[in-house]
Design a protein around this motif. Sequence first.
Motif, PDB file in Angstrom:
ATOM      1  N   UNK A 125      19.225   2.974   1.147  1.00 61.13           N
ATOM      2  CA  UNK A 125      18.192   3.265   2.140  1.00 61.13           C
ATOM      3  C   UNK A 125      18.664   4.278   3.178  1.00 61.13           C
ATOM      4  N   UNK A 126      19.934   4.174   3.592  1.00 64.23           N
ATOM      5  CA  UNK A 126      20.483   5.134   4.548  1.00 64.23           C
ATOM      6  C   UNK A 126      20.462   6.537   3.945  1.00 64.23           C
ATOM      7  N   UNK A 127      20.876   6.650   2.685  1.00 62.76           N
ATOM      8  CA  UNK A 127      20.881   7.954   2.022  1.00 62.76           C
ATOM      9  C   UNK A 127      19.464   8.500   1.879  1.00 62.76           C
ATOM     10  N   UNK A 128      18.514   7.623   1.623  1.00 67.41           N
ATOM     11  CA  UNK A 128      17.121   8.047   1.507  1.00 67.41           C
ATOM     12  C   UNK A 128      16.641   8.614   2.842  1.00 67.41           C
ATOM     13  N   UNK A 129      16.946   7.925   3.921  1.00 66.26           N
ATOM     14  CA  UNK A 129      16.535   8.411   5.241  1.00 66.26           C
ATOM     15  C   UNK A 129      17.231   9.718   5.612  1.00 66.26           C
ATOM     16  N   UNK A 130      18.468   9.871   5.169  1.00 61.66           N
ATOM     17  CA  UNK A 130      19.226  11.085   5.476  1.00 61.66           C
ATOM     18  C   UNK A 130      18.842  12.233   4.550  1.00 61.66           C
ATOM     19  N   UNK A 131      18.135  11.919   3.477  1.00 67.90           N
ATOM     20  CA  UNK A 131      17.720  12.964   2.539  1.00 67.90           C
ATOM     21  C   UNK A 131      18.812  13.368   1.582  1.00 67.90           C
ATOM     22  N   UNK A 132      19.809  12.500   1.389  1.00 66.52           N
ATOM     23  CA  UNK A 132      20.887  12.800   0.446  1.00 66.52           C
ATOM     24  C   UNK A 132      20.893  11.778  -0.666  1.00 66.52           C
ATOM     25  N   UNK A 133      21.281  12.178  -1.875  1.00 65.54           N
ATOM     26  CA  UNK A 133      21.305  11.224  -2.987  1.00 65.54           C
ATOM     27  C   UNK A 133      22.371  10.148  -2.830  1.00 65.54           C
ATOM     28  N   UNK A 134      23.510  10.473  -2.253  1.00 61.60           N
ATOM     29  CA  UNK A 134      24.561   9.480  -1.994  1.00 61.60           C
ATOM     30  C   UNK A 134      25.146   8.867  -3.256  1.00 61.60           C
ATOM     31  N   UNK A 135      26.076   7.977  -3.048  1.00 59.00           N
ATOM     32  CA  UNK A 135      26.755   7.269  -4.141  1.00 59.00           C
ATOM     33  C   UNK A 135      26.144   5.884  -4.243  1.00 59.00           C
ATOM     34  N   UNK A 136      25.543   5.575  -5.368  1.00 56.98           N
ATOM     35  CA  UNK A 136      24.866   4.297  -5.519  1.00 56.98           C
ATOM     36  C   UNK A 136      25.783   3.220  -6.098  1.00 56.98           C
ATOM     37  N   UNK A 137      27.078   3.490  -6.225  1.00 61.62           N
ATOM     38  CA  UNK A 137      27.995   2.550  -6.876  1.00 61.62           C
ATOM     39  C   UNK A 137      28.644   1.589  -6.034  1.00 61.62           C
ATOM     40  N   UNK A 160       0.803  -1.219   0.000  1.00 56.78           N
ATOM     41  CA  UNK A 160       0.000   0.000   0.000  1.00 56.78           C
ATOM     42  C   UNK A 160       0.835   1.268   0.000  1.00 56.78           C
ATOM     43  N   UNK A 161       2.159   1.133   0.043  1.00 55.79           N
ATOM     44  CA  UNK A 161       3.008   2.313   0.132  1.00 55.79           C
ATOM     45  C   UNK A 161       3.030   3.058  -1.197  1.00 55.79           C
ATOM     46  N   UNK A 162       3.189   4.379  -1.137  1.00 57.40           N
ATOM     47  CA  UNK A 162       3.328   5.124  -2.393  1.00 57.40           C
ATOM     48  C   UNK A 162       4.622   4.736  -3.094  1.00 57.40           C
ATOM     49  N   UNK A 163       4.612   4.844  -4.400  1.00 56.79           N
ATOM     50  CA  UNK A 163       5.824   4.517  -5.161  1.00 56.79           C
ATOM     51  C   UNK A 163       6.955   5.444  -4.766  1.00 56.79           C
ATOM     52  N   UNK A 164       8.114   4.863  -4.553  1.00 58.36           N
ATOM     53  CA  UNK A 164       9.305   5.617  -4.200  1.00 58.36           C
ATOM     54  C   UNK A 164      10.443   5.028  -5.019  1.00 58.36           C
ATOM     55  N   UNK A 165      10.970   5.769  -5.979  1.00 58.35           N
ATOM     56  CA  UNK A 165      12.018   5.227  -6.835  1.00 58.35           C
ATOM     57  C   UNK A 165      13.238   4.723  -6.062  1.00 58.35           C
ATOM     58  N   UNK A 166      13.560   5.376  -4.965  1.00 56.92           N
ATOM     59  CA  UNK A 166      14.726   4.955  -4.191  1.00 56.92           C
ATOM     60  C   UNK A 166      14.471   3.610  -3.532  1.00 56.92           C
ATOM     61  N   UNK A 167      13.313   3.458  -2.933  1.00 61.87           N
ATOM     62  CA  UNK A 167      12.970   2.183  -2.312  1.00 61.87           C
ATOM     63  C   UNK A 167      12.844   1.104  -3.375  1.00 61.87           C
ATOM     64  N   UNK A 168      12.261   1.446  -4.504  1.00 61.91           N
ATOM     65  CA  UNK A 168      12.143   0.488  -5.600  1.00 61.91           C
ATOM     66  C   UNK A 168      13.520   0.043  -6.078  1.00 61.91           C
TER      67      UNK A 168
END
Length: 59
Positions: free
Chosen positions: A47-59, A11-19
């Motif tokens: 997920x940590x970057x999402x909670x912190x509100x930063x884009x972070x390094x996804x590599x 039921x959660x709204x779509x979130x590209x980061x979580x996806x």
Amino acid sequence: MMSEPTQAAGDRPDDPTTDEAVALLAALDDLDVAEHPQVFEAVHRVLRDQLAGTPGDRG
């Protein structure tokens, strides 16, 4: 004291980061077990970057 009702995962709204994090976990089936820790670290970072509100390094 009553707690707030929790929202079901479906039921959660779509979130590209979580996806993105879920997609990384879904890829585990195609990887050797020795590669799993790297994926877990990447998911944790996303997920940590999402909670912190930063884009972070996804590599």
